[in-house]
Design an enzyme around this catalytic site. Structure first.
Site, PDB file in Angstrom:
ATOM      1  N   ARG A  67     -36.383  18.000 -32.739  1.00 33.54           N
ATOM      2  CA  ARG A  67     -36.503  16.606 -32.323  1.00 33.54           C
ATOM      3  C   ARG A  67     -37.744  15.966 -32.915  1.00 33.54           C
ATOM      4  O   ARG A  67     -38.649  16.672 -33.385  1.00 33.54           O
ATOM      5  CB  ARG A  67     -36.558  16.520 -30.787  1.00 33.54           C
ATOM      6  CG  ARG A  67     -37.754  17.255 -30.217  1.00 33.54           C
ATOM      7  CD  ARG A  67     -37.675  17.412 -28.717  1.00 33.54           C
ATOM      8  NE  ARG A  67     -38.721  18.290 -28.244  1.00 33.54           N
ATOM      9  CZ  ARG A  67     -39.875  17.876 -27.711  1.00 33.54           C
ATOM     10  NH1 ARG A  67     -40.129  16.596 -27.592  1.00 33.54           N
ATOM     11  NH2 ARG A  67     -40.773  18.747 -27.294  1.00 33.54           N
ATOM     12  N   ALA A  92     -49.289  41.281 -34.500  1.00 32.81           N
ATOM     13  CA  ALA A  92     -48.397  41.031 -33.360  1.00 32.81           C
ATOM     14  C   ALA A  92     -49.217  40.879 -32.080  1.00 32.81           C
ATOM     15  O   ALA A  92     -50.257  41.509 -31.913  1.00 32.81           O
ATOM     16  CB  ALA A  92     -47.412  42.175 -33.218  1.00 32.81           C
ATOM     17  N   TYR A 120     -41.607  28.229 -30.196  1.00 36.94           N
ATOM     18  CA  TYR A 120     -41.857  26.784 -30.104  1.00 36.94           C
ATOM     19  C   TYR A 120     -42.911  26.392 -31.125  1.00 36.94           C
ATOM     20  O   TYR A 120     -44.039  26.897 -31.100  1.00 36.94           O
ATOM     21  CB  TYR A 120     -42.344  26.383 -28.694  1.00 36.94           C
ATOM     22  CG  TYR A 120     -42.841  24.953 -28.688  1.00 36.94           C
ATOM     23  CD1 TYR A 120     -41.960  23.905 -28.948  1.00 36.94           C
ATOM     24  CD2 TYR A 120     -44.190  24.652 -28.497  1.00 36.94           C
ATOM     25  CE1 TYR A 120     -42.405  22.594 -29.006  1.00 36.94           C
ATOM     26  CE2 TYR A 120     -44.638  23.339 -28.542  1.00 36.94           C
ATOM     27  CZ  TYR A 120     -43.740  22.314 -28.798  1.00 36.94           C
ATOM     28  OH  TYR A 120     -44.185  21.021 -28.873  1.00 36.94           O
ATOM     29  N   ALA A 135     -24.891 -11.459 -23.660  1.00 39.48           N
ATOM     30  CA  ALA A 135     -25.854 -11.757 -22.600  1.00 39.48           C
ATOM     31  C   ALA A 135     -25.295 -11.539 -21.197  1.00 39.48           C
ATOM     32  O   ALA A 135     -26.028 -11.546 -20.223  1.00 39.48           O
ATOM     33  CB  ALA A 135     -26.343 -13.200 -22.740  1.00 39.48           C
ATOM     34  N   ARG A 164     -17.854  -6.501 -13.733  1.00 42.15           N
ATOM     35  CA  ARG A 164     -16.731  -5.606 -13.470  1.00 42.15           C
ATOM     36  C   ARG A 164     -17.029  -4.148 -13.836  1.00 42.15           C
ATOM     37  O   ARG A 164     -16.292  -3.242 -13.495  1.00 42.15           O
ATOM     38  CB  ARG A 164     -15.483  -6.113 -14.233  1.00 42.15           C
ATOM     39  CG  ARG A 164     -14.940  -7.406 -13.653  1.00 42.15           C
ATOM     40  CD  ARG A 164     -14.031  -8.129 -14.630  1.00 42.15           C
ATOM     41  NE  ARG A 164     -14.778  -8.905 -15.619  1.00 42.15           N
ATOM     42  CZ  ARG A 164     -14.224  -9.694 -16.534  1.00 42.15           C
ATOM     43  NH1 ARG A 164     -12.909  -9.795 -16.621  1.00 42.15           N
ATOM     44  NH2 ARG A 164     -14.973 -10.367 -17.381  1.00 42.15           N
TER      45      ARG A 164
END
Ligand code: UD1
Ligand code: CA
Length: 475
Positions: free
Chosen positions: A343, A433, A376, A14, A19
């Site tokens: 991801r 294409a 992507y 906690a 420092r």
């Protein structure tokens, strides 16, 4: 050794960590991608698996929300209690009183800022506690550079009489090299009573847990100690300099561990492996690899330089070059990269190929399927053996919502296709294409979605003539 009674572990986490000079709570500062607190919990996790510990309670306070979030996502078995405000280590342990109501057993008390503790050391401490039949047992360290730690005070008989913090110590006390590691085992009812007697007459005006130990000694309770020379394992992190030193120590340790378990680490100095990572035999880690979180790598893999894996599940014989893979899964025999980014729950099947400059987000990518370059794919399902041409982009976001693209097994998506989701492309279908595909394509069909090419014969000469006959001002 058997577990003597039910045990509860308390982790003090906690404090602000003044420092550290950081807005981030100290226990969330990282070593090899894992917060300090995670190191402590991974050690406790091992004791939990051994059946030694029934509950783990983390005391949170400063930055409580961030710490709770981290616990929630990574250590679902850890409970937490809040200490508000934070008035010292004695006050921190007292904050667990409600959660421990009626508990008559042993508490293990650890600090969230002592990351490199070894399970064996805790087991030894428990053994001492049990054989001494002590009310409290603490770990002390013989540390020739004791700066910053509480010093152990012993009477002429060698028995512990108290602990004095460095800032409250006189010069002869400061010369003592036996320090308090901040790791304790105690019988909860006895400790709880001693906590009730704490005051704040010290330099920091805090309730010190260490004072409770002096109370116990004075009250004639059995207090035992275990002294160790393992400075690194008991080092508390208070500053960034100490953080970096502990990080170097950890890297050395974790690399030695895996090198002894048939893993080749080509450059341990630049390899960062977290405490929860698993690696199969005959896997090779090239220089500058980062393996974080709950990453698990199978056997016979090669993980290329500059790869970062976070919570990634990698099968056997997988080749990954310079890629970033987060919360995703890769099947056996698949190759990834260089410069691929996966991801958000990507699941890639076996013997598939994810090539260079390919980004996948929330994708199921079938066995043997390929996306070899510059692509992507987001919110998509790619059937087995499908081929995704160079430059294919799923348009999964309409500015408000995400939509799915489903590509059937064996489908062939032409180069530079724009796939406007929601979209379904059937099994073994082809798309030409350069197409923009906006409507579903049936199985085994060919879809063309591009402007037809026009040829204008002799156009260059006609243009030249036009330019030379016109006046300069009209050019
Ligand atoms: C503490 C010990 C010291 C020991 C050292 C070992 C005391 C008074 N001192 O000192 O004897 O040598 O650990 O590393 O116990 N915390 C809270 N709530 C608070 C204050 C602290 O949860 O109100 C937590 C911190 O987050 C930290 C741990 O307790 O994880 C230790 O606190 P810290 O301030 O670092 O104590 P030290 O000064 O290192
Ligand atoms: Ca500390």
């Amino acid at each position: 050794m058997n577990n003597p009674t039910g045990m509860v572990a308390l982790v003090m986490a906690a404090g602000k960590g003044t420092r550290m000079g950081s807005a981030r709570p100290k226990v969330l500062h990282e070593i090899s991608g894992e917060p300090l607190l995670g190191f402590v919990l991974s050690t406790l996790g091992k004791l939990r698996k051994l059946g030694w510990i029934d509950r783990v309670i983390v005391i949170v306070g400063h930055g409580a929300e961030q710490v709770r979030n981290y616990l929630h996502h990574n250590w679902p078995w850890a409970e937490y209690v809040e200490q508000m405000p934070q008035l010292g280590t004695g006050h921190a342990v007292h904050a667990a009183a409600k959660a421990l109501e009626g508990f008559g057993g042993t508490v293990f008390i650890l600090s969230g800022d002592v990351p490199l503790l070894r399970v064996e050391l805790l087991q030894e401490l428990a053994e001492v506690h049990r054989t001494a039949d002590a009310q409290l047992t603490l770990l002390t360290v013989n540390n020739p550079t004791p700066d910053g730690y509480g010093r152990i005070l012993r009477g002429l008989d060698g028995k512990l009489s108290g602990i004095v913090e460095q800032r409250d110590a006189n010069s002869s006390q400061r010369a003592i090299s036996e320090i308090n590691a901040g790791i304790y085992l105690a019988q909860w009812p006895v400790l709880q009573e001693a906590l009730g007697m704490l005051g704040t007459a010290n330099d920091q005006g805090e309730y010190y847990l260490t004072d409770a130990i002096a109370h116990l000694v004075r009250a004639g309770q059995r207090v035992a100690t275990l002294e160790t020379n393992d400075i690194a394992a008991t080092a508390g992190i208070n500053t960034r300099t100490e953080l970096v030193a502990a990080s170097a120590e950890w890297r050395q340790r974790v690399c030695a561990y895996w090198l002894n378990r048939q893993v080749t680490i080509e450059d341990p100095a630049s390899t960062f492996i977290g405490p929860r990572v698993e690696i199969g035999p005959d896997t090779i880690l090239e220089p500058a690899v980062q393996l974080h979180g709950c990453t698990c790598i199978g056997a016979g893999c090669r993980i290329g330089s500059y790869t970062r894996l976070v919570d990634a599940l990698i099968g056997n014989e997988v080749l990954i070059r310079a890629s970033d893979i987060v919360e995703s899964q890769i099947g056996d025999g698949t190759t990834v990269g260089p410069f691929a980014r996966l991801r958000d729950h990507v699941v890639v099947g076996e013997k598939a190929r994810i090539g260079n400059f390919v980004e996948l987000k929330k994708v199921q990518f079938g066995d043997g399927a390929k996306a070899a370059h510059l692509t992507y794919l987001g919110d998509a399902q790619i059937g087995e053996l499908a081929n995704i041409g160079c430059g294919v982009v799923t348009c999964n976001y309409d500015g408000e919502r995400k939509h799915r693209t489903i590509i059937g097994p064996g489908a062939f998506i032409g180069t530079n296709n724009t796939l406007v989701a929601p979209l379904e492309i059937g099994q073994e279908a082809y798309t030409a294409a350069g197409s923009t595909i906006t409507e579903n394509v049936p199985a085994k069909a060919l879809a063309l979605g591009r402007a037809r090419q026009i040829i204008k014969e002799g156009w260059v000469m006609r243009r030249k003539n036009r330019l030379t006959t016109s006046r300069p001002s009209e050019v």
